[in-house]
Design an enzyme around this catalytic site. Structure first.
Site, PDB file in Angstrom:
ATOM      1  N   CYS A  26     -84.027 102.584  47.869  1.00  0.00           N
ATOM      2  CA  CYS A  26     -85.088 103.202  48.651  1.00  0.00           C
ATOM      3  C   CYS A  26     -85.920 102.053  49.175  1.00  0.00           C
ATOM      4  O   CYS A  26     -85.411 100.931  49.178  1.00  0.00           O
ATOM      5  CB  CYS A  26     -85.578 104.197  48.132  1.00  0.00           C
ATOM      6  SG  CYS A  26     -86.460 103.874  46.546  1.00  0.00           S
ATOM      7  N   HIS A 551     -79.819  95.561  16.956  1.00  0.00           N
ATOM      8  CA  HIS A 551     -78.650  95.920  17.840  1.00  0.00           C
ATOM      9  C   HIS A 551     -77.160  96.062  16.964  1.00  0.00           C
ATOM     10  O   HIS A 551     -76.734  94.925  16.725  1.00  0.00           O
ATOM     11  CB  HIS A 551     -78.511  95.125  19.047  1.00  0.00           C
ATOM     12  CG  HIS A 551     -77.532  95.509  20.120  1.00  0.00           C
ATOM     13  ND1 HIS A 551     -76.221  95.711  19.902  1.00  0.00           N
ATOM     14  CD2 HIS A 551     -77.814  96.008  21.450  1.00  0.00           C
ATOM     15  CE1 HIS A 551     -75.561  96.109  20.908  1.00  0.00           C
ATOM     16  NE2 HIS A 551     -76.398  96.417  21.810  1.00  0.00           N
TER      17      HIS A 551
END
Length: 630
Positions: A26, A551
């Site tokens: 957009c 992680h």
């Protein structure tokens, strides 16, 4: 960062080409539909130079770029090797996109259809508005050749909207867009419009046809395009390849076109009118209340990406009623962001903060608010609140004066022509001027007086550069943070991790552990900022602002949480040594994924130097000092 590198990093961190189901853009955002949102490295993307933030809403993964989004979009699609936008979807991987709920699917459809023509809608609306001004000021008359030509340029998009929307909808639904455009053309064919205008009655094979004026209509052609996509695919399956070139378009146009005139068109035309009437009925219950509420909350709706759900309603008001009071209210919220950024610019002592706030205010004045929102209002929080207060008051003024917009398109200063009644300047234009001015001044004053405080240079710079993660407070920096080992195992440098995002330091400085124990503990006192949906990663923020990511394993996001038992939740306060998770490393290894666990300071740029306090390739117990962060 150059756009080539930025595009490459975005593709990699959204999960690679195999995780992208659809892509469009957009005015300021890349809008991905991902097959698995949890595979995206959101914090990494947020920290990329050139990315303002990431918003996940309405079933889309939205990467906010700003004014250069079109250039980045073109580079992304170029690197993908084909267009993922405008309705094309990635079927190469053979893995379907996750099924969304009905609302998210609706938003996805509307975004895909409307986004490609938003700029064109704005341009056409401005032309029409300026012509209204020219006739009101007696500069032109409707009989002048200049007026006739310019009116054709401005009005053609709205008159032939079914053709243009038909083409865009065809691409979104993976149909032949020329077929759906042709069906849209039939809806506005001159003889059909003439028959409707004359009140003639038509029949098809003895069946009465309910005629309607489909010029400027939106919903009938969208549904017709969806029907065409189904009909076209059915005939492609049934007809031999040698017959498809001619007979698939032939049968699709005939079947869909007849259904559209007999069933789809009349039903959706009635729905459009009912929707417009319902919108006005709600608005008329209390225009001022509607103005205050919408003016105060609209930019919050924009942040979550939900504003696209309102677009068909706003366009439908214009095409059905020929005006829209709702969008008139929403426009003042843009000026509220202008004032918030301007207030920060006027009060800030830091040149860096001023260099962000000043251009952001100008950008918002031109109708693009993302730099103001993500660069100023949200990072400092209070300016966003002040903008909401000012927007609510401005919206109330707009509604109280009965302002209307007579076109759909530009926002901010570019919206001015859209408030001009084609019959001449009326109260709507004066309401636009008064409400906009009040909103800007009020937002500026509120922000200057109550919404912004100058901080020490280091804190100010950090706030300007970083949008704090959702749900976490902005934490003050102290002299340093000790990071204690979370997992018993062998410590190795990040450079030895078999993942480029970690090994090259793209996500920040730190270390990695090859675990020898299943338990993962808190490395310091702090707050849980994020727990990944797939449970493979936990982000924790220390009391002095160090953001640490644990992680667990490499690419273990693909295991969808199976090996992990998470013991904490987001926004929970934790103490050093508290159990965060239990990981089944054997299961991870059995599925051919690495158990190496990177531990990353994701805001490393704000906390230099960062020093590893243990010798690499040595076994380290939990609770031992492993990292010193300034």
């Amino acid at each position: 960062m150059d756009k080539h590198t930025l595009a490459k990093d975005i593709i990699r961190n959204v999960g690679g080409i195999e995780n992208i189901g659809h892509l469009e853009h957009c005015v300021t955002r890349l809008r991905f539909t991902l097959k698995d949102d949890s595979a995206a490295q959101t914090e990494t993307i947020k920290n990329l130079d050139g990315v303002m933030t990431v918003v996940q809403s309405g079933g889309q993964y939205q990467v906010v770029i700003g004014n250069k989004v079109k250039e980045v979009y073109q580079e992304v699609t170029s690197q993908l090797g084909r267009s993922f936008g405008s309705g094309d979807s990635n079927s190469a991987a053979g893995e379907p996109v996750k099924k969304k709920n009905l609302f998210n699917r609706f938003v996805d459809v509307i975004v895909g259809i409307i986004s490609p023509i938003l700029g064109l809608l704005a341009a056409a609306g401005i032309i029409k508005g300026l012509l209204g001004l020219a006739t009101a000021m007696k500069w032109l008359t409707a009989a002048d050749g200049t007026y006739i030509l310019l009116n054709a340029l401005g009005d053609s998009l709205f008159y032939f909207l079914p053709i243009i929307i038909g083409f865009s909808a065809g691409r979104k639904f993976n149909a032949n867009p020329f077929i759906t455009a042709a069906i849209g053309g039939a809806l506005v064919y001159p003889n059909i419009i003439a028959a409707y205008s004359a009140g003639d009655s038509l029949t098809f094979a003895g069946i009465p046809v309910v005629l309607a004026n489909y010029t400027s209509s939106l919903f009938p052609i969208i549904l017709a395009a969806w029907v065409a996509s189904k009909v076209e695919k059915w005939f492609e399956r049934k007809l031999a390849a040698s017959l498809q070139l001619i007979f698939v378009p032939l049968f699709t146009i005939l079947v869909t076109g007849i259904l559209t005139f007999l069933v789809v068109g009349p039903i959706l035309s009635a729905f459009s009118q009912e929707l417009a009437d319902a919108t006005m009925a709600i608005y008329n219950l209390s225009p001022v209340v509607a103005g205050v509420v919408l003016g105060a909350l609209w930019q919050l709706i924009v942040i979550f990406g939900l504003h696209y759900a309102f677009i068909p309603v706003l366009i439908n008001n214009i095409t059905t009623l020929h005006y829209d009071p709702v969008n008139a209210i929403l426009n003042v919220t843009v000026f509220a962001q202008v004032g918030a950024a301007l207030g920060v610019f006027l009060k800030a002592k830091s040149l860096k903060v001023r260099s962000i706030a000043g251009p952001a205010a100008l950008s918002a004045l031109m109708g693009v608010t993302e730099p103001a929102i993500y660069g100023v209002s949200l990072p400092y929080k209070k300016p966003f609140v002040m903008a909401g207060i000012a927007g609510g008051i401005g919206g109330g003024i707009t509604a109280l004066m009965g302002a209307r917009m007579y076109g759909f398109g530009g926002t901010g200063a570019f919206a001015a022509p859209l408030f001009i009644n084609p019959d001449g300047v009326d109260v709507s234009f004066y309401a636009f001027l008064i409400a906009s001015a009040v909103t800007v001044v009020l937002a500026t004053l509120l922000t200057y007086l109550f919404g912004f405080k100058n901080k020490p240079e280091t804190a100010t710079a950090a706030a300007a550069d970083t949008v704090p993660p959702a749900g976490t407070a902005a934490l003050a920096r102290a002299n340093g943070t000790a990071v204690y080992n979370s997992i018993r195992g062998m410590v190795i440098p990040l450079s030895e991790v078999n993942d480029e995002a970690f090994s090259r330091g793209a996500m920040g400085s730190g270390f990695a552990v090859i675990p020898s124990d299943s338990k993962v503990y808190a490395p310091f006192d702090g707050t849980i900022a994020t727990v990944a949906n797939s449970k493979h990663a936990i982000a924790i923020i220390s009391e002095d602002g160090v953001e640490l990511l644990i992680h667990m394993g490499i690419n273990t996001v693909k295991l969808k949480g199976a090996p992990f038992d998470i013991k904490v939740q987001e926004n929970e306060a934790v103490k050093k040594g508290q159990l965060l998770a239990v990981a089944d490393w054997d299961m991870i290894a059995a599925n051919n994924y690495e158990i190496t666990t990177p531990v990353i300071v994701t805001n490393s740029a704000e906390h230099q130097p960062i020093e590893l306090k243990v010798e690499p390739h040595h076994e380290v117990q939990t609770g031992g000092l492993v990292l010193s962060v300034n």
